[in-house]
Design a protein around this motif. Structure first.
Motif, short mmCIF file in Angstrom:
data_model
loop_
_atom_site.label_atom_id
_atom_site.label_comp_id
_atom_site.label_asym_id
_atom_site.label_seq_id
_atom_site.Cartn_x
_atom_site.Cartn_y
_atom_site.Cartn_z
N ARG A 101 -0.72 8.72 4.37
CA ARG A 101 -1.33 8.49 5.63
C ARG A 101 -0.40 7.52 6.52
O ARG A 101 0.09 7.88 7.77
CB ARG A 101 -2.63 7.97 5.74
CG ARG A 101 -3.76 9.13 5.56
CD ARG A 101 -4.91 8.61 5.34
NE ARG A 101 -5.11 7.50 4.32
CZ ARG A 101 -6.11 6.93 4.00
NH1 ARG A 101 -7.35 6.77 4.83
NH2 ARG A 101 -6.23 6.22 2.85
N ILE B 141 1.09 -1.16 0.19
CA ILE B 141 0.02 0.10 -0.06
C ILE B 141 1.00 1.42 -0.04
O ILE B 141 1.80 1.29 1.05
CB ILE B 141 -0.80 -0.02 1.13
CG1 ILE B 141 -1.89 -1.09 1.56
CG2 ILE B 141 -1.69 1.20 1.28
CD1 ILE B 141 -2.60 -1.32 2.68
N LYS B 142 0.75 2.16 -1.00
CA LYS B 142 1.18 3.21 -1.13
C LYS B 142 0.34 4.29 -0.71
O LYS B 142 -0.62 4.74 -1.60
CB LYS B 142 2.18 3.60 -2.33
CG LYS B 142 3.22 2.77 -2.73
CD LYS B 142 4.04 3.35 -3.87
CE LYS B 142 5.17 2.53 -4.08
NZ LYS B 142 5.79 2.86 -5.51
N ASP B 143 0.42 5.11 0.63
CA ASP B 143 -0.48 5.98 0.93
C ASP B 143 0.23 6.98 2.03
O ASP B 143 1.13 6.63 2.74
CB ASP B 143 -1.51 5.39 1.84
CG ASP B 143 -2.71 6.05 1.98
OD1 ASP B 143 -2.76 7.08 2.81
OD2 ASP B 143 -3.77 5.96 1.46
N LYS C 67 2.81 6.60 5.10
CA LYS C 67 4.33 6.46 4.64
C LYS C 67 5.31 6.68 5.65
O LYS C 67 6.25 6.31 5.30
CB LYS C 67 4.25 7.54 3.35
CG LYS C 67 5.79 7.60 2.74
CD LYS C 67 5.60 8.65 1.83
CE LYS C 67 7.11 8.85 1.01
NZ LYS C 67 7.22 9.75 -0.14
N PHE D 88 -8.15 2.17 2.07
CA PHE D 88 -6.59 2.28 1.46
C PHE D 88 -6.65 1.12 0.14
O PHE D 88 -7.44 0.05 0.23
CB PHE D 88 -5.80 1.37 2.64
CG PHE D 88 -5.70 2.10 3.78
CD1 PHE D 88 -4.62 3.22 3.75
CD2 PHE D 88 -6.58 2.26 4.83
CE1 PHE D 88 -4.42 4.04 4.85
CE2 PHE D 88 -6.35 3.20 5.93
CZ PHE D 88 -5.22 3.97 5.79
N GLN D 89 -5.97 1.81 -0.81
CA GLN D 89 -5.80 0.58 -2.05
C GLN D 89 -4.79 0.09 -1.79
O GLN D 89 -3.47 0.30 -1.46
CB GLN D 89 -5.59 1.77 -3.20
CG GLN D 89 -6.85 2.48 -3.46
CD GLN D 89 -8.32 1.77 -3.72
OE1 GLN D 89 -9.31 2.17 -3.03
NE2 GLN D 89 -8.17 0.85 -4.45
#
Length: 415
Positions: free
Chosen positions: A200, A196-198, A202, A345-346
């Motif tokens: 919030r 997950i790249k986010d 990172k 979250f993607q």
């Protein structure tokens, strides 16, 4: 020249060794060999549990133990009534290895070293006269008209009266078995972490929280500790989700939406009430400065949001760092409720969990007699461990399946 054995076990891992030792202890007259394709045996044992070997789990009730197996729950109920976690502890104690229970129920050797388990197995095979043959990659398996098995490796030919396959997730072996009329459930990865790249999360590697998570447009849901990592999310809550959702997430090509409730079992309605109370009680304090869910003694039904995570979720809600509780708008408060109880979250891909790779798939369970671990197609063919379509969540359960299947197989083959 062909070497003859009464029993050959293909696979020098946990299931293979445990099976061989138990057979030899029950009938020392059998001539037994373990064939291992690699140059070393018990490699998965060596790296398990961070090099400590998570031998089993302190769940002693068979009907509860089966619930940790996404595939195999029904089939393992009977076997676990014959040999379960308590029997594993007793077996290892008899063989000079004392186990200990950790706070989360996982069990390890008191030595905290997987080498203790490896030494136990190697000493036992030596004492019992079991041949351990490495560098033996099986090229073909053939069943003769005289009902013995012929196994050819790249440098040796073998024959045996009874054949045990304990090769784990080995596609080559599954292909061979299909030639003998066995069906293989297509293998897919299990026990993996989410990429997950986010923004919030990172800057939050190492931060953990007790959460509930679910996958959008599915019934997949899980609770437990979640760990934020450099590549996304891991921890028991995620690993459980990956195990139970192994096939569903594979069909999604590991591209899906994950909902995270950072407050675990506090829903949006209750969260809003809590935040409105905080708005009154801490009106002059900055919202982002201190997590109200980071108080000692498990306030708010045990919800715990570490300060760094709280600050990140506050900023993601459109609340500036100096904004005071009294100045929160209705929209900002609702945004914060959403971030806390239904963070979206993607997920874009997966990563292997440490070195522990577990596969969902293998020999179709309908083709195995679980009272004997015997093939229903060939009465002199047996299976142990993860070669069959059984897998578990993390915590020592996959090893327990290896011990149980090996024990039952040994009883059957020597009776």
């Amino acid at each position: 020249m062909t070497q003859h054995f009464d029993i050959i076990i293909v696979g020098g891992g946990a299931a293979g060794f445990f099976t061989a030792i138990n057979i030899a202890e029950k009938n020392p007259k059998f001539k037994i060999a373990i064939l291992e394709r690699g140059k070393d045996v018990l490699e998965k044992v060596r790296i398990s549990g961070g090099g400590r070997c998570n031998v089993t789990h302190a769940c002693f009730e068979p009907n509860e133990l089966v619930k940790f197996y996404p595939r195999g729950e029904k089939e393992l109920r009977g076997p676990f009534h014959q040999f379960a976690s308590g029997d594993t502890i007793e077996w290892f104690e008899k063989h000079g290895v004392e186990l200990k229970i950790e706070a989360d129920g996982r069990m390890f050797p008191v030595s905290n070293s997987s080498q203790t388990i490896i030494d136990c197995f190697m000493d036992a095979t030596k004492k019992l006269g079991i041949s351990v043959l490495t560098g033996q990659s099986v090229q073909s398996i053939f069943k003769s008209e005289e009902n013995y098995w012929k196994i050819d490796t790249q440098n040796q030919n073998y024959r045996c009266d009874k054949l045990v396959l304990a090769t784990g997730s080995n596609p080559k072996m599954w292909d061979m078995l299909q030639n003998f009329g066995h069906s293989v459930v297509n293998p897919v990865p299990s026990l993996f972490t989410f990429n997950i790249k986010d923004a919030r999360i990172k800057e939050l590697p190492g931060v953990s929280a007790q959460v509930s998570v679910k996958v959008k447009d599915s019934k997949l849901a899980s609770t437990g500790p979640l760990l934020i990592t450099h590549w996304g999310m891991s921890g028991p809550a995620i690993l459980k989700l990956s195990a139970w959702g192994a096939r569903i997430l594979n069909e999604k090509n590991y591209q899906f939406t994950l909902f995270v409730n950072w407050l675990n079992d506090i829903d949006a309605e209750d969260c809003e009430k809590i935040l409105k109370n905080l708005k009154q009680e801490h009106s002059k304090k900055a919202v982002s400065k201190k997590s109200p869910f980071e108080l000692p003694n498990g306030s708010f039904a045990g919800a715990r949001v570490p300060n760094r995570l709280w600050e990140s979720l506050v900023l993601a809600s459109g609340i500036e760092s100096e904004t005071k509780w009294a100045d929160l708008t209705k929209i900002q408060l609702q945004n914060l409720v959403a971030q806390l109880t239904n963070g979206t979250f993607q997920v874009n891909g997966k990563s292997t969990f440490k070195e522990e790779f577990v596969t969902a798939g293998g020999i179709d369970l309908k083709e195995i007699n679980f009272k004997t671990m015997q093939s229903k197609q060939h009465e002199t063919l047996y299976f142990a461990g993860e070669i069959v379509n059984i897998d578990a969540i993390t915590g020592g359960f996959n090893f327990q399946n290896a011990w149980t299947s090996g024990f039952i197989l040994a009883n059957a083959i020597t009776s």
